[in-house]
Design an enzyme around this catalytic site. Sequence first.
Site, PDB file in Angstrom:
ATOM      1  N   LYS A 108       0.826  -1.195   0.000  1.00  0.00           N
ATOM      2  CA  LYS A 108       0.000   0.000   0.000  1.00  0.00           C
ATOM      3  C   LYS A 108       0.864   1.251   0.000  1.00  0.00           C
ATOM      4  O   LYS A 108       0.682   2.147  -0.829  1.00  0.00           O
ATOM      5  CB  LYS A 108      -0.880  -0.035   1.258  1.00  0.00           C
ATOM      6  CG  LYS A 108      -2.161   0.708   1.141  1.00  0.00           C
ATOM      7  CD  LYS A 108      -2.938   0.615   2.453  1.00  0.00           C
ATOM      8  CE  LYS A 108      -3.725  -0.677   2.569  1.00  0.00           C
ATOM      9  NZ  LYS A 108      -4.235  -0.887   3.951  1.00  0.00           N
ATOM     10  N   ARG A 129      -3.048   3.390   8.481  1.00  0.00           N
ATOM     11  CA  ARG A 129      -3.325   2.223   7.636  1.00  0.00           C
ATOM     12  C   ARG A 129      -2.176   1.232   7.697  1.00  0.00           C
ATOM     13  O   ARG A 129      -1.019   1.619   7.773  1.00  0.00           O
ATOM     14  CB  ARG A 129      -3.511   2.667   6.180  1.00  0.00           C
ATOM     15  CG  ARG A 129      -4.383   3.880   6.020  1.00  0.00           C
ATOM     16  CD  ARG A 129      -4.415   4.370   4.578  1.00  0.00           C
ATOM     17  NE  ARG A 129      -5.086   3.437   3.701  1.00  0.00           N
ATOM     18  CZ  ARG A 129      -5.171   3.595   2.385  1.00  0.00           C
ATOM     19  NH1 ARG A 129      -4.598   4.635   1.804  1.00  0.00           N
ATOM     20  NH2 ARG A 129      -5.796   2.714   1.648  1.00  0.00           N
ATOM     21  N   GLY A 150      -8.083  -7.402   4.228  1.00  0.00           N
ATOM     22  CA  GLY A 150      -8.808  -7.401   5.489  1.00  0.00           C
ATOM     23  C   GLY A 150      -8.062  -8.003   6.663  1.00  0.00           C
ATOM     24  O   GLY A 150      -8.603  -8.104   7.757  1.00  0.00           O
ATOM     25  N   MET A 163      -5.195  -6.926   8.158  1.00  0.00           N
ATOM     26  CA  MET A 163      -4.670  -5.963   9.108  1.00  0.00           C
ATOM     27  C   MET A 163      -5.725  -4.873   9.259  1.00  0.00           C
ATOM     28  O   MET A 163      -6.680  -4.840   8.533  1.00  0.00           O
ATOM     29  CB  MET A 163      -3.368  -5.382   8.565  1.00  0.00           C
ATOM     30  CG  MET A 163      -2.417  -6.439   8.060  1.00  0.00           C
ATOM     31  SD  MET A 163      -1.765  -7.472   9.361  1.00  0.00           S
ATOM     32  CE  MET A 163      -0.799  -6.271  10.218  1.00  0.00           C
ATOM     33  N   ARG A 170      -3.363  -1.619  -6.411  1.00  0.00           N
ATOM     34  CA  ARG A 170      -2.579  -2.840  -6.268  1.00  0.00           C
ATOM     35  C   ARG A 170      -2.945  -3.778  -7.400  1.00  0.00           C
ATOM     36  O   ARG A 170      -3.966  -3.584  -8.081  1.00  0.00           O
ATOM     37  CB  ARG A 170      -2.862  -3.512  -4.924  1.00  0.00           C
ATOM     38  CG  ARG A 170      -4.323  -3.888  -4.776  1.00  0.00           C
ATOM     39  CD  ARG A 170      -4.601  -4.492  -3.410  1.00  0.00           C
ATOM     40  NE  ARG A 170      -6.035  -4.555  -3.186  1.00  0.00           N
ATOM     41  CZ  ARG A 170      -6.603  -4.677  -1.998  1.00  0.00           C
ATOM     42  NH1 ARG A 170      -5.863  -4.707  -0.927  1.00  0.00           N
ATOM     43  NH2 ARG A 170      -7.899  -4.757  -1.876  1.00  0.00           N
ATOM     44  N   HIS A 200     -15.659  -8.679   1.002  1.00  0.00           N
ATOM     45  CA  HIS A 200     -14.640  -9.579   1.555  1.00  0.00           C
ATOM     46  C   HIS A 200     -14.815 -10.994   1.011  1.00  0.00           C
ATOM     47  O   HIS A 200     -13.870 -11.611   0.518  1.00  0.00           O
ATOM     48  CB  HIS A 200     -14.747  -9.588   3.082  1.00  0.00           C
ATOM     49  CG  HIS A 200     -13.758 -10.477   3.754  1.00  0.00           C
ATOM     50  ND1 HIS A 200     -14.049 -11.778   4.091  1.00  0.00           N
ATOM     51  CD2 HIS A 200     -12.475 -10.265   4.121  1.00  0.00           C
ATOM     52  CE1 HIS A 200     -12.983 -12.324   4.653  1.00  0.00           C
ATOM     53  NE2 HIS A 200     -12.015 -11.417   4.685  1.00  0.00           N
ATOM     54  N   SER A 249      11.156 -44.420 -13.847  1.00  0.00           N
ATOM     55  CA  SER A 249      10.145 -43.457 -13.434  1.00  0.00           C
ATOM     56  C   SER A 249      10.251 -43.330 -11.918  1.00  0.00           C
ATOM     57  O   SER A 249      10.070 -44.310 -11.195  1.00  0.00           O
ATOM     58  CB  SER A 249       8.760 -43.953 -13.845  1.00  0.00           C
ATOM     59  OG  SER A 249       7.793 -43.062 -13.356  1.00  0.00           O
ATOM     60  N   GLY A 287       9.268 -42.974  -8.465  1.00  0.00           N
ATOM     61  CA  GLY A 287       8.061 -43.069  -7.650  1.00  0.00           C
ATOM     62  C   GLY A 287       8.341 -42.293  -6.380  1.00  0.00           C
ATOM     63  O   GLY A 287       8.797 -42.843  -5.389  1.00  0.00           O
ATOM     64  N   THR A 288       8.076 -40.988  -6.428  1.00  0.00           N
ATOM     65  CA  THR A 288       8.567 -40.145  -5.324  1.00  0.00           C
ATOM     66  C   THR A 288       7.724 -40.247  -4.063  1.00  0.00           C
ATOM     67  O   THR A 288       8.137 -39.743  -3.027  1.00  0.00           O
ATOM     68  CB  THR A 288       8.678 -38.677  -5.766  1.00  0.00           C
ATOM     69  OG1 THR A 288       7.472 -38.320  -6.433  1.00  0.00           O
ATOM     70  CG2 THR A 288       9.866 -38.475  -6.668  1.00  0.00           C
ATOM     71  N   ASP A 298       6.924 -43.243  -2.560  1.00  0.00           N
ATOM     72  CA  ASP A 298       7.702 -44.216  -1.794  1.00  0.00           C
ATOM     73  C   ASP A 298       9.119 -43.728  -1.555  1.00  0.00           C
ATOM     74  O   ASP A 298       9.683 -43.933  -0.484  1.00  0.00           O
ATOM     75  CB  ASP A 298       7.724 -45.568  -2.515  1.00  0.00           C
ATOM     76  CG  ASP A 298       6.644 -46.498  -1.961  1.00  0.00           C
ATOM     77  OD1 ASP A 298       6.585 -46.646  -0.726  1.00  0.00           O
ATOM     78  OD2 ASP A 298       5.862 -47.057  -2.753  1.00  0.00           O
ATOM     79  N   CYS A 353       6.484 -40.122 -11.430  1.00  0.00           N
ATOM     80  CA  CYS A 353       5.048 -40.413 -11.403  1.00  0.00           C
ATOM     81  C   CYS A 353       4.454 -40.306 -10.006  1.00  0.00           C
ATOM     82  O   CYS A 353       3.334 -40.718  -9.771  1.00  0.00           O
ATOM     83  CB  CYS A 353       4.766 -41.784 -12.003  1.00  0.00           C
ATOM     84  SG  CYS A 353       5.497 -43.126 -11.055  1.00  0.00           S
ATOM     85  N   TYR A 387      10.135 -36.184 -18.458  1.00  0.00           N
ATOM     86  CA  TYR A 387       8.717 -35.851 -18.324  1.00  0.00           C
ATOM     87  C   TYR A 387       8.276 -35.951 -16.869  1.00  0.00           C
ATOM     88  O   TYR A 387       8.948 -36.563 -16.041  1.00  0.00           O
ATOM     89  CB  TYR A 387       7.845 -36.765 -19.196  1.00  0.00           C
ATOM     90  CG  TYR A 387       7.820 -38.202 -18.739  1.00  0.00           C
ATOM     91  CD1 TYR A 387       6.904 -38.636 -17.784  1.00  0.00           C
ATOM     92  CD2 TYR A 387       8.710 -39.144 -19.263  1.00  0.00           C
ATOM     93  CE1 TYR A 387       6.879 -39.950 -17.350  1.00  0.00           C
ATOM     94  CE2 TYR A 387       8.695 -40.454 -18.840  1.00  0.00           C
ATOM     95  CZ  TYR A 387       7.767 -40.854 -17.868  1.00  0.00           C
ATOM     96  OH  TYR A 387       7.756 -42.149 -17.433  1.00  0.00           O
TER      97      TYR A 387
HETATM   98  P1  ADP Z   1      -7.680  -2.293   3.777  1.00  0.00           P
HETATM   99  O1  ADP Z   1      -6.304  -2.810   3.676  1.00  0.00           O
HETATM  100  O2  ADP Z   1      -8.563  -3.059   4.691  1.00  0.00           O
HETATM  101  O3  ADP Z   1      -8.276  -2.037   2.430  1.00  0.00           O
HETATM  102  P2  ADP Z   1      -7.228   0.532   3.921  1.00  0.00           P
HETATM  103  O4  ADP Z   1      -6.081   1.090   4.666  1.00  0.00           O
HETATM  104  O5  ADP Z   1      -7.075   0.482   2.450  1.00  0.00           O
HETATM  105  O6  ADP Z   1      -7.550  -0.897   4.517  1.00  0.00           O
HETATM  106  O7  ADP Z   1      -8.452   1.406   4.335  1.00  0.00           O
HETATM  107  C1  ADP Z   1      -9.772   1.016   4.446  1.00  0.00           C
HETATM  108  C2  ADP Z   1     -10.687   1.975   3.716  1.00  0.00           C
HETATM  109  O8  ADP Z   1     -10.532   3.304   4.142  1.00  0.00           O
HETATM  110  C3  ADP Z   1     -10.448   1.998   2.226  1.00  0.00           C
HETATM  111  O9  ADP Z   1     -11.670   2.069   1.571  1.00  0.00           O
HETATM  112  C4  ADP Z   1      -9.660   3.242   2.021  1.00  0.00           C
HETATM  113  O10 ADP Z   1      -9.813   3.732   0.734  1.00  0.00           O
HETATM  114  C5  ADP Z   1     -10.231   4.167   3.095  1.00  0.00           C
HETATM  115  N1  ADP Z   1      -9.228   5.147   3.502  1.00  0.00           N
HETATM  116  C6  ADP Z   1      -8.013   4.901   4.032  1.00  0.00           C
HETATM  117  N2  ADP Z   1      -7.331   6.027   4.240  1.00  0.00           N
HETATM  118  C7  ADP Z   1      -8.123   7.046   3.856  1.00  0.00           C
HETATM  119  C8  ADP Z   1      -7.975   8.459   3.826  1.00  0.00           C
HETATM  120  N3  ADP Z   1      -6.848   9.038   4.203  1.00  0.00           N
HETATM  121  N4  ADP Z   1      -8.996   9.180   3.366  1.00  0.00           N
HETATM  122  C9  ADP Z   1     -10.136   8.581   2.957  1.00  0.00           C
HETATM  123  N5  ADP Z   1     -10.347   7.267   2.966  1.00  0.00           N
HETATM  124  C10 ADP Z   1      -9.349   6.479   3.402  1.00  0.00           C
HETATM  125 MG    MG Z   2      -7.593  -0.935   1.005  1.00  0.00          MG
HETATM  126 MG    MG Z   3     -10.141  -3.629   5.934  1.00  0.00          MG
END
Ligand code: ADP
Ligand code: MG
Ligand code: MG
Length: 915
Positions: A29, A99, A108, A110, A372, A488, A796, A798-799, A801, A863, A883
């Site tokens: 990120k 973040r 999701g 962290m 990303r 999610h 061949s 026979g990994t 065994d 095999c 092969y």
């Molecule tokens: P995750 O890894 O769970 O996607 P993010 O750090 O990307 O967590 O943030 C979660 C949400 O909050 C995302 O939709 C992101 O775009 C929004 N967000 C994060 N930082 C900001 C910010 N500075 N201003 C507005 N929205 C934010």
């Molecule tokens: Mg995000």
């Molecule tokens: Mg999240």
Amino acid sequence: MARLHPEIYFFGGNVAEGRSSMRDLLGGKGANLAEMASLKLPVPPGFTISTQVCTYFYQHGSTYPKGLTQGVAKSIARMEKLLGRKFGDRKNPLLVSVRSGARVSMPGMMDTVLNLGLTDETISGLEAVSQNPRFAWDSYRRFCQMYGDVVLKLKPENKTDPDPFEELIDRKKALKGVTQDLDLTVDDLKELVAEFRDLIRRRVGRDIPQDPQKQLWEAIGAVFGSWQNERAIAYRKFNKIPDEWGTAVTVQSMVFGNLGSDCATGVSFTRDPAIGEKGIYGEFLPNAQGEDVVAGIRTPRQISLAAGRKWAERHDISEKERAKLHPTLEEAFPSVYRELLKISARLEKHFRDMQDMEFTIERGRLFMLQTRTGKRTAAAAVKIAVDMVQERLLDKRQALMRVEPVQLEQLLHPQLDPKAKKQVIARGLPASPGAVTGEAVFSADEAVTVAGAGRPVILVRLETSPEDIHGMQVAEGILTARGGMTSHAAVVARGMGKCCVAGCGDLNIDYGSGAVSANGVVIHRGEYLTLDGTTGEVIAGRVATVEATMSPAFAKFMSWADAERRLGVRANADTPHDAKVARDFGAEGIGLCRTEHMFFEAKRIEAVRQMILAENAEQRALALDKIVPMQRGDFVGILKAMAGLPVTIRLLDPPLHEFLPKEEHEIRELAPKIGTTYEHLKKVCESLFEFNPMLGHRGCRLGISYPEIYKAQARAILEAAAELRSQGVEAMPEIMLPLIGDRKEFDTLAAEIREVGRTVLGNNGVRLDYTIGTMIEVPRACIVADQIAASAQFFSFGTNDLTQMTYGLSRDDSAKFLNAYVERGIYKKDPFQELDPDGVAGLMKIAIGLARKANKKLKIGICGEHGGDPASVKLCHRLGLDYVSCSPFRVPVARLAAAQAAIEERQKKREFKDV
Ligand code: ADP
Ligand code: MG
Ligand code: MG
């Protein structure tokens, strides 16, 4: 711009101290935010604290390196200067998000806190500056909720409990008689903030700090801390991400999508992640913040008009109604839409890959918050790779490296039989393709229990969260009532290659009683459900499936792979049907056809048992005479299905007691049926008892002590081949002796087979080239490989065994302790899943070296189960095998892995030259 601290990387104002190549330090990120900022895209300013600080934090009792505090303060000051707002200021407060971000995206896993810096003091500043009290209090409410959850760890007490904050919101809505978050008034929100803080005080024993600095540092600590939370650890384990990597923390100034109807927040892909079609694809919510789109709180809207129309069609909504109630971004924010298109094209070209972006619109202005590499289904991955070659974004080799070999298996899996009757009870979003059937379960833990008992499950949830990951991993499919294509459930399921139907609003899910109902049909816990992830259909009961058809993009992609690879790919197949499937998937022959499976069929097992009970060679021959014609029929079928391609047939391998009953009552029942007495049968069973059957009377040892058995099998094979040859079918049998450890074993048995060959082929007057070779599966065979190779025509490995015997590790008993070995880091991987590169492959290397010297023409393959594991296939390439052979569904996986191995080798050579 001078650096403020060695571990802090600032971005904003069209410059950045980081780059996208620095993801190890900045996390995915942070690295991409920096890259976007230096591309002069609209990114709110901020800074990233590197992953090295995370490592330091864990090694030094949750403390920070020298000068970090001052570095953060200076970085905040730099943001303040750019924005003209001050952190903690009661008149015009700067708010930030804190973040998390690891090297690889962990959706999701962290936690992130938004609107940090709000206190009872600064809230009035925000109210005044925005002149929008509702916005201010909505932001404060969200801050309290996220801070309570992420930093103060206020979670549901039980897994089945709803989120405590969401529960308070739901209660408030019910009390005020409204259904939408947006209908809550300023006073409602104020009450909620008070209720949230009450709850926190009661459950956590303290309030949210009223000092923004304290908030900031607690949040930073919580993000670093979250690297070691249960679900992050579980995700890393499943995805084989090293614990040492750590996470980075990004502190970024807030932009607001919840300031009114000219604001919004959204996520979008540069191509459709389900099917790979080019064109912007995503969802947004007007007047909303952060994760609202993903969380499925309101039904999100589509970005492009084309997608919006498709969406409406799927939901039986008329065009008129759609345009009025569900306008797309293209219609509602036309200029932002055009800008987003431009940015998205720019980012895709820059990164040369499909991007998954998060954005926010604040008062008509677009801000990019994340980009990303987008997760995608296998079908989309292949289509995108092929399209990008045509668009000259990639060359063919780069395209081949873009697809994970194991992903391909998804493409080959069955679809619902279009002719089958099905009772569709609801329709959701086709979030991740495939067709699956299983028992309905309503929690992740339940999914684990039922799947652990060997039964297929469909995990049914209102929506999923990271807490559900362990259940999603074991489920056949996932069904949710809420959330969109980027929820999610949808994102994680696609990543796992699992079927998923998401956002199926017609479902009524009752966690308490364990039931889901839709349109008058109720499915209780344990009853069957079928999902079609390609159409979004939810179906009661079980539905028949048919095999998948392959797309033109897939065919093209695989032809590129075939042109690259040096390694041959065969299949392990025991029946004509499997042989045909394998051939359709591109198998270039059969590397292992096990004959014992043919013995187990109901009609045959009787003759087999007679053979085992025989007291002398003549009796045995008599029984074998019954077996030969049946086996001949099998071989005709398989050799025909593989006409023109080699078929390696292994002679009988398992110990004979496997064909006899074990239980007392079974012995009693069987005896009269096969014309013998209970006593005799019992005696034979006892005489076959072995202390260690895996090292006992099995493999070629059976052929040594009962020559009639192998001779009979050889006869069946060669007669089948001769018959086909006389019909003009090009049968190419290769007879394989199992468990050879000594050249004399091989020579003895091979001589007997050649003798049979002379008789059969002489009688039929046909010319037939057949070969005799051996499996290499005992360590001794590797060490004396030169001796054996002087006689054999092929090897061949026979990994299964060979791994078992190299480690001295019984595959049937190792389940009890192998996990501990992997968990404690003694073995990196289960050696039965991924070929051990040092020990087992070390022996193979010795064997290959010796054997090739002794016999230049020797063909060498593998095999074992490893033949379909991409890492092992690559290792086989490097070992110089001819092969690999694997299960039919793995054939395309092995073809791609073999191509990637060849490409990687070429790259290495080039790097070497460059040095
Ligand atoms: P995750 O890894 O769970 O996607 P993010 O750090 O990307 O967590 O943030 C979660 C949400 O909050 C995302 O939709 C992101 O775009 C929004 N967000 C994060 N930082 C900001 C910010 N500075 N201003 C507005 N929205 C934010
Ligand atoms: Mg995000
Ligand atoms: Mg999240």
